[in-house]
Design an enzyme around this catalytic site. Structure first.
Site, PDB file in Angstrom:
ATOM      1  N   GLU A  11       0.851  -1.195   0.000  1.00 54.16           N
ATOM      2  CA  GLU A  11       0.000   0.000   0.000  1.00 54.16           C
ATOM      3  C   GLU A  11       0.887   1.245   0.000  1.00 54.16           C
ATOM      4  O   GLU A  11       1.715   1.418   0.892  1.00 54.16           O
ATOM      5  CB  GLU A  11      -0.913   0.013   1.223  1.00 54.16           C
ATOM      6  CG  GLU A  11      -1.693   1.300   1.436  1.00 54.16           C
ATOM      7  CD  GLU A  11      -2.545   1.705   0.243  1.00 54.16           C
ATOM      8  OE1 GLU A  11      -2.445   2.850  -0.194  1.00 54.16           O
ATOM      9  OE2 GLU A  11      -3.307   0.844  -0.260  1.00 54.16           O
TER      10      GLU A  11
ATOM     11  N   CYS B  83     -20.528   2.813  -4.124  1.00 52.25           N
ATOM     12  CA  CYS B  83     -21.701   3.355  -3.435  1.00 52.25           C
ATOM     13  C   CYS B  83     -22.640   4.063  -4.410  1.00 52.25           C
ATOM     14  O   CYS B  83     -22.679   5.287  -4.490  1.00 52.25           O
ATOM     15  CB  CYS B  83     -21.299   4.303  -2.319  1.00 52.25           C
ATOM     16  SG  CYS B  83     -22.703   4.702  -1.240  1.00 52.25           S
TER      17      CYS B  83
ATOM     18  N   THR C  62     -19.773  -1.431  -2.111  1.00 49.17           N
ATOM     19  CA  THR C  62     -19.996  -0.642  -0.910  1.00 49.17           C
ATOM     20  C   THR C  62     -19.066  -1.110   0.203  1.00 49.17           C
ATOM     21  O   THR C  62     -18.527  -2.217   0.160  1.00 49.17           O
ATOM     22  CB  THR C  62     -21.445  -0.759  -0.412  1.00 49.17           C
ATOM     23  OG1 THR C  62     -21.675  -2.102   0.063  1.00 49.17           O
ATOM     24  CG2 THR C  62     -22.445  -0.454  -1.522  1.00 49.17           C
TER      25      THR C  62
ATOM     26  N   ASP D 249     -13.844  -3.196  -4.067  1.00 48.78           N
ATOM     27  CA  ASP D 249     -14.232  -2.551  -5.317  1.00 48.78           C
ATOM     28  C   ASP D 249     -13.504  -3.102  -6.534  1.00 48.78           C
ATOM     29  O   ASP D 249     -13.951  -2.920  -7.670  1.00 48.78           O
ATOM     30  CB  ASP D 249     -13.972  -1.046  -5.219  1.00 48.78           C
ATOM     31  CG  ASP D 249     -14.851  -0.362  -4.188  1.00 48.78           C
ATOM     32  OD1 ASP D 249     -15.845  -0.976  -3.758  1.00 48.78           O
ATOM     33  OD2 ASP D 249     -14.539   0.781  -3.805  1.00 48.78           O
TER      34      ASP D 249
ATOM     35  N   CYS E 256     -26.665   0.175   1.431  1.00 50.01           N
ATOM     36  CA  CYS E 256     -26.580   1.566   1.013  1.00 50.01           C
ATOM     37  C   CYS E 256     -27.536   2.384   1.871  1.00 50.01           C
ATOM     38  O   CYS E 256     -28.745   2.397   1.624  1.00 50.01           O
ATOM     39  CB  CYS E 256     -26.947   1.700  -0.466  1.00 50.01           C
ATOM     40  SG  CYS E 256     -26.721   3.375  -1.099  1.00 50.01           S
TER      41      CYS E 256
END
Length: 523
Positions: free
Chosen positions: A149, A275, A420, A411, A454
């Protein structure tokens, strides 16, 4: 000041002075690294003086003194540690810049020597990556596990809707990545650039190769701001904003607060996006505030979505339509934003009609934009990619169909669930137990049902809590008498406003699987 750029994140320079620090900050540097021992020259400022100026300018600082002509492996290791910990871009300096450049080269060699083999390698240190690592370690301590990362900052992105609504402060949604990496996990502070699945290796952006027994891919999704001509330059001023960026959500709040009527546009691009309800959340919360301030009646609010429906799960549409009618929102389906002309405050949309596709220009006083979203390039062009560009997975086990030692979630995976945070929270334990099974030479032992959530913020204090799985199957977490997810609920607002942030920071990222225990095959 003679500055030499070595990489996008590291430059070197001769001796700098405290008065130079503000200029360096204005040039975009976020940290300063001193490689010159104090007292080396009569006209040389002390490192502490440079550090004080750096701190005053909001920059990071590290002191890694090294003697010219006598650089050691220990110096290189100290340089590597400093570069791993400092936010970039970094400016390193010494008397002439040559020593700093040589140390940077030696530090890279430390990386090459230290790049090794891991039982589990996770590409992506966002929500999905950290949650998966924590869930693995909860089950089996001693695993040799690393997370790749590059970012120093970690964000609670579901909170940005609330920042744009003036409910949360932006700082509430940000924490340092270093403080979130689970104990026992090695943080490889770099980006992945290439997958070599046949060799069970990942190539990093600095050229290192890292090998693995099992690979987990979850680098997220890319927001392609440049896909809409004019958008990147327009963002953050003259009424153009987006809650999809940390630095812009406060501008949304300011625009909504200052809005005195006129035309407000809200856009949603083609799927997939993270989202999918967030574009509407920004609109409903803005309308609610304008309703309360008395300016909604003099406002033309338009929702332009590239999709054909208001929301993909029909059960939630009636409640949303009640608010569309209440706020007098003009719905435009099949309307895709393709250009922003900020000089004339005009948005250009492509809309399908009986004769094909037409371009429609809409002036605005305020526009909230959601950019198109795509898989990262290094995923899309890799052997792991599905036709969509995302990592191909079996929708139940989240394992790659051609590489049984590779899993993906969040994602970046190709599963048809909604992208989400709630989906990643449910996926992480499934991947964790399946990764451990793969390490033991066994097939997957758990399945994911497509769950996503959501919380549609239709007004301040009320939420339509959409929870659903694959195929739009309703999957409520609470009994209907407590929360009817198809109707606006104050308890659902309490969930988003008060309960979910600590569940995220202290539950999901710590491997605590409250209400998301993996479903075991055969159970």
């Amino acid at each position: 000041m003679a500055i030499k750029q070595l990489t996008p994140t590291l430059s070197v320079a001769p001796q700098i002075m405290p008065a130079d620090v503000e200029d360096l900050s204005a040039m975009g540097f976020r940290s300063i690294l001193c490689n010159r021992p104090d007292g080396e020259g009569a006209d040389q400022p002390m490192a502490a003086q440079i550090e004080a100026a750096a701190r005053a300018a909001g920059l990071g600082f590290a002191y890694v003194p090294a003697v010219a002509g006598a650089l050691t492996d220990a110096d290189a290791a100290a340089m590597r540690r400093a570069l791993n910990s400092l936010p970039g871009p970094v400016l390193a300096y010494c008397r002439s810049g040559a020593r700093a450049e040589k140390l940077a080269e030696m530090a890279d060699m430390v990386c090459v020597r230290n790049a090794g083999h891991y039982d589990v390698l996770i590409v992506g240190g966002g929500s999905a990556g950290i949650a998966t690592a924590a869930s693995i370690l909860k089950r089996r301590r001693g695993i040799h596990l690393a997370i790749v990362e590059p970012s120093n900052a970690h964000y609670y992105q579901p909170g940005w809707t609330m920042v744009g609504a003036g409910v949360f402060e932006s700082g509430f949604t940000r924490r340092d990545e270093a403080g979130l990496i689970p104990r026992g996990v090695e943080w490889i502070k770099a980006s992945a650039s290439t997958f070599l699945p046949d060799e069970k290796q990942v190539v990093l952006n600095d050229g290192r190769r890292v090998s693995y027994s099992v690979l987990v891919v979850c680098p997220g999704i890319v927001l392609d701001w440049n896909a809409i001509p004019g958008l990147s330059d327009a963002l953050g001023h003259d009424g153009v904003t987006s809650n999809y960026r940390y630095d812009l959500a406060p501008y949304t709040n300011r625009l909504v607060k200052q809005f005195k009527g006129g035309r407000a546009l809200f856009t949603q691009p083609p799927m997939p996006i993270k989202c999918a309800g967030a574009p509407q959340k920004a609109m409903y919360l803005s309308c609610y505030r304008w309703e309360k301030s008395g300016v909604l009646g003099s406002s033309d609010v338009q929702f332009h979505t590239a999709g054909a429906v208001l929301f993909g799960v029909p059960a939630y549409v009636p409640a949303l339509m009640d608010y569309v009618d209440r706020y007098d929102i003009n719905l435009n389906f099949g309307s895709k934003l393709v250009e922003i002309d900020s000089a004339s405050k005009t948005a250009i949309f492509e809309q399908a009609d009986g004769d094909g596709v037409k371009r429609v220009a809409e002036r605005y006083d305020m526009i909230h934009v959601v950019p198109p979203q795509v898989a990262p390039d290094f995923v899309r062009t890799s052997p792991l990619a599905a036709a969509s560009g995302f990592v191909e997975v079996d929708e139940a086990t989240l394992r790659h169909p051609r590489y049984p030692d590779i899993f993906a979630l969040g994602d970046a995976c190709s599963a048809s669930n909604a992208k989400t945070m709630a989906a990643a929270r449910k996926q992480a334990p499934v991947v964790a137990v399946n990764v451990l099974a793969a390490l033991d030479g066994k097939p997957p032992v758990a399945t994911y049902d497509g769950y996503g959530s959501c919380p549609l913020t239709v007004e301040a204090g009320k939420i339509v809590l959409a929870e659903f799985g694959y195929g739009g199957t309703l999957m409520p977490s609470f009994p209907n008498w407590l929360i009817d997810g198809t109707r606006p609920s104050r308890l659902s607002w309490l969930l988003k406003d008060t309960i979910l942030p600590p569940v995220y920071w202290h539950g999901m990222l710590k491997g605590r699987e409250w209400m998301v225990k993996p479903h075991m095959i055969g159970a």
